[in-house]
Design an enzyme around this catalytic site. Structure first.
Site, PDB file in Angstrom:
ATOM      1  N   GLN A   1      40.484  36.089  34.459  1.00 46.36           N
ATOM      2  CA  GLN A   1      41.824  37.068  34.221  1.00 46.36           C
ATOM      3  C   GLN A   1      42.067  35.465  35.488  1.00 46.36           C
ATOM      4  O   GLN A   1      42.128  35.486  37.367  1.00 46.36           O
ATOM      5  CB  GLN A   1      42.232  38.132  35.006  1.00 46.36           C
ATOM      6  CG  GLN A   1      41.448  39.103  33.945  1.00 46.36           C
ATOM      7  CD  GLN A   1      40.380  39.766  34.365  1.00 46.36           C
ATOM      8  OE1 GLN A   1      39.714  39.331  35.169  1.00 46.36           O
ATOM      9  NE2 GLN A   1      40.517  41.211  34.261  1.00 46.36           N
TER      10      GLN A   1
ATOM     11  N   GLN B   1      41.583  32.975  30.187  1.00 39.14           N
ATOM     12  CA  GLN B   1      41.755  34.325  29.848  1.00 39.14           C
ATOM     13  C   GLN B   1      43.334  34.743  30.709  1.00 39.14           C
ATOM     14  O   GLN B   1      43.488  33.976  31.789  1.00 39.14           O
ATOM     15  CB  GLN B   1      40.732  35.069  30.790  1.00 39.14           C
ATOM     16  CG  GLN B   1      40.666  37.030  30.807  1.00 39.14           C
ATOM     17  CD  GLN B   1      39.531  37.686  31.123  1.00 39.14           C
ATOM     18  OE1 GLN B   1      38.208  36.769  30.987  1.00 39.14           O
ATOM     19  NE2 GLN B   1      39.259  38.522  31.305  1.00 39.14           N
ATOM     20  N   ASP B   2      44.103  35.045  30.477  1.00 37.04           N
ATOM     21  CA  ASP B   2      45.012  36.291  30.396  1.00 37.04           C
ATOM     22  C   ASP B   2      45.829  34.777  31.076  1.00 37.04           C
ATOM     23  O   ASP B   2      47.219  35.154  32.437  1.00 37.04           O
ATOM     24  CB  ASP B   2      44.793  37.138  31.702  1.00 37.04           C
ATOM     25  CG  ASP B   2      44.211  38.906  31.784  1.00 37.04           C
ATOM     26  OD1 ASP B   2      43.745  38.736  29.996  1.00 37.04           O
ATOM     27  OD2 ASP B   2      44.434  39.080  32.068  1.00 37.04           O
TER      28      ASP B   2
ATOM     29  N   ASP C   1      42.714  38.269  25.751  1.00 37.13           N
ATOM     30  CA  ASP C   1      43.954  38.317  25.565  1.00 37.13           C
ATOM     31  C   ASP C   1      44.876  37.990  26.635  1.00 37.13           C
ATOM     32  O   ASP C   1      45.754  38.167  27.379  1.00 37.13           O
ATOM     33  CB  ASP C   1      43.524  39.958  26.912  1.00 37.13           C
ATOM     34  CG  ASP C   1      42.628  40.827  26.272  1.00 37.13           C
ATOM     35  OD1 ASP C   1      42.486  40.968  25.696  1.00 37.13           O
ATOM     36  OD2 ASP C   1      41.601  41.390  27.596  1.00 37.13           O
TER      37      ASP C   1
ATOM     38  N   ARG D   1      44.232  43.621  20.794  1.00 38.47           N
ATOM     39  CA  ARG D   1      43.263  44.686  20.947  1.00 38.47           C
ATOM     40  C   ARG D   1      44.075  45.589  21.838  1.00 38.47           C
ATOM     41  O   ARG D   1      45.122  44.971  22.824  1.00 38.47           O
ATOM     42  CB  ARG D   1      41.679  44.293  21.419  1.00 38.47           C
ATOM     43  CG  ARG D   1      42.235  43.939  22.709  1.00 38.47           C
ATOM     44  CD  ARG D   1      40.345  43.551  23.538  1.00 38.47           C
ATOM     45  NE  ARG D   1      40.187  43.003  24.703  1.00 38.47           N
ATOM     46  CZ  ARG D   1      39.320  42.876  25.863  1.00 38.47           C
ATOM     47  NH1 ARG D   1      38.448  43.742  25.335  1.00 38.47           N
ATOM     48  NH2 ARG D   1      39.076  42.107  26.728  1.00 38.47           N
TER      49      ARG D   1
END
Length: 585
Positions: A377, A399-400, A421, A489
């Site tokens: 993240q 990520q993120d 994500d 998700r």
């Protein structure tokens, strides 16, 4: 990735990582602020009692709730807590249903203020990097929640007949954000143990449930509980409808701001100019932010000349309102950083740039986090301010990447890059005419474009992706057979995301959506697709979860447009950014 969205610390990493905070006035400032707030809250409580003609005698315990109280609490997710919190509140037992709305907000505000006051008591304790990161997040988020609840209280209870300070949608947004703030605070401590976590947990006990109850009570009283629930077919129409606007910005932007969005840089009179070579007002973005006045209704324009700016976790705080950043273009003006959870920070703390002040605008620049996929993240841009607009910007990470944390946000003509994500959070946000690029992830990883974390069915939040291009970067396209990419998700129980009229590439997995953990949230989420096209848009093999739907009704799809989902027609025109209020022209 766990629910706390934190990277796990390596064994033994706490040794040698102790932080002793430098003496600073923050703790005393918080206490001064809360003492003042307490005086106002007491006055407000007295006003409520007087308003409804009740004389409350100290020490008199009421054991049986009134019919209005029982009726009101039955609408909440936590009715027992609702009754217990209301039953001895001054005037509550003789209050009407409408009086109980502002009483519920008032008592929630008091509890948040008390929680912040007690949480601040341990500010000077020694903490390792990860705990300090989580603790500082909590103080920041609780301070913001006190402000949000105060604004809400002023709107639901105007005292002497004054006009309310916010609309129904404003209050829904502010209460939803206060709930999200509490959730983010507790998430930060998910993977740590110790006295600091115990202190925070004890002093923030029941706050999430209290604000959830206040949100439910307010929503039911103002007719907004219908849209927050799922499914959304066959619901009554909202009280406010907007005509469709095309190629103009929402009405919540002033005429001046609308013009600013389309003016050339040379035609704009910036208040502050940032230039690394010394040719501007200041050399760093941090210096520019310091010069912005607090709580100003005036638009402060910061022009950041071309260059690569790597500064330490830049943030436009909640008191820095109506700030506009303008760059020289995507890839030319670049705000970058490399913070990640691998450095024992919370995800919230890793943002290269963050904005929590209301009315934030960014135009023609790049926000980047270069930490890379191996560091998990790592946020490039985090926004939690209301009525935020990001126009013609790059947001680049893995990520993120983009943390759409809370409140109302709008993105137009942006390019967003990531892997896992990479668009996540709990704002009410519309991304329109954007290019969303999935990148090649690490071995054995799956790409997930969104991870929306709506926790409560009454929150007016979600991610709406409208008229966008969903594409793969060349490196992923060349190896797409080895990596699956999904539309999203469910990070939290009531996760809500829709894709409408968007072009989906062939890198999208035929199932479309990915589970988070077994059957978690599959019954309560809301994932919708409406008239998307392209090789990845076929819905024949999509998931069959109860919460997933192929949207066939124009009326249902319209719920997620700029005008209805973020009520953008009331605020976007003043920003000057182009937008489509309805589904199409």
């Amino acid at each position: 990735m766990g629910y706390g969205r934190l990277g796990k610390p390596d064994p033994g990493e706490t040794s040698g990582r102790v932080i002793i905070p430098n003496p600073n006035p923050r703790n005393s400032k918080i206490k001064i602020m809360l003492i003042s707030a307490t005086v106002l809250l007491i006055a407000s409580a007295i006003a409520v009692a007087v308003l409804i003609g009740v004389r409350h005698k100290a020490g008199n315990r009421i054991d049986k709730p009134s019919q209005a109280m029982a009726r009101t609490c039955s609408r909440t997710l936590y009715p027992s807590l609702c009754l217990n919190s209301l039953i001895n509140y001054p005037g509550a037992n003789s209050a009407s249903d409408s009086d109980l709305v502002h009483i519920s907000v008032n008592l929630t505000l008091q509890r948040f203020g008390k929680g912040l006051y007690k949480a601040s008591d341990i500010n000077n304790l020694q903490m390792n990097t990860q705990i300090r990161s989580a603790y500082d997040d909590c103080l920041e988020l609780l301070e913001e929640s006190v402000d949000l609840l105060s604004h809400s209280l002023n709107s639901v209870f105007s005292g002497d007949g004054d006009s309310p300070t916010g609309s129904t949608q404003d209050v829904m947004t502010w209460l939803s954000a206060a709930l999200t703030n509490h959730d983010t605070c507790t998430d930060g401590f998910a993977n740590v143990t110790g006295n600091v976590k115990d202190h925070i947990s004890e002093n923030l006990k029941d706050l999430s449930e209290l604000v959830s109850n206040a949100l439910a009570i307010y929503a039911a009283a103002n007719g907004d509980d219908d849209f927050s629930r799922i499914p959304i077919q066959n619901r009554r129409r909202r009280l406010m409808e907007f005509e469709t606007h095309h190629d103009e910005f929402p009405k919540w932007m002033s005429r001046r701001d609308r013009k600013l969005m389309n003016k050339s840089v040379s035609a704009i009179q910036a208040d502050i100019i940032v230039a690394k070579d010394g040719s501007g007002t200041v050399k760093t973005i941090a210096e520019a932010i310091k010069k912005v006045p607090e709580k100003s209704n005036h638009r402060t324009i910061i022009y950041v000349k071309a260059g690569r700016y790597e500064e330490n976790n830049l943030k436009v705080g909640r008191k820095k309102m109506n700030v506009m950043f303008i760059g020289d273009g995507k890839g030319k003006t670049v705000i970058t950083g490399g913070k990640s959870v691998s450095q024992h920070l919370t995800t919230f703390h890793t943002a290269s740039f963050a904005a929590t002040g209301a009315g934030f605008i960014a135009r023609d620049m790049t926000f980047e986090n270069y930490a890379g996929p191996n560091n998990h993240q790592a946020v490039a841009l985090r926004i939690g301010g209301d009525h935020a607009v990001v126009f013609r910007c790059n947001v680049i990470g893995y990520q993120d990447t983009l943390y759409v944390h809370s409140q109302r946000q709008f993105y137009r003509e942006c390019d967003i890059y990531g892997t896992v994500d990479f668009i996540f959070g709990n704002a009410a946000v519309v991304l329109q005419n954007c290019n969303i690029y999935a990148r090649k992830p690490m071995a054995n990883q799956k790409n997930t474009i969104t991870a929306q974390n709506r926790k409560d069915p009454n929150q007016n939040t979600g991610i709406s992706i409208h008229a966008c291009k969903i594409m793969a970067t060349p490196d992923l396209q060349a190896s797409k057979g080895s990596f699956s990419t999904y539309l999203g998700r469910p990070w939290k129980m009531y996760s809500r995301t829709v894709y409408m009229l968007s072009n989906m590439g062939d890198h999208i997995h035929p199932h479309g959506w990915l589970e988070w953990n077994g059957d978690f949230a599959l019954n309560t989420l809301y994932y919708g697709e409406y008239m998307n096209f392209g090789p990845g848009a076929a819905v024949g093999q999509r998931v069959t979860w109860p919460g997933y739907r192929v949207i066939k009704s124009v009326e249902e799809a319209s719920k997620f447009t700029v005008s209805k989902f973020i009520y953008g027609s009331s605020w976007l025109p003043s920003t000057g950014v182009s937008f489509l209020a309805g589904l199409s022209t």
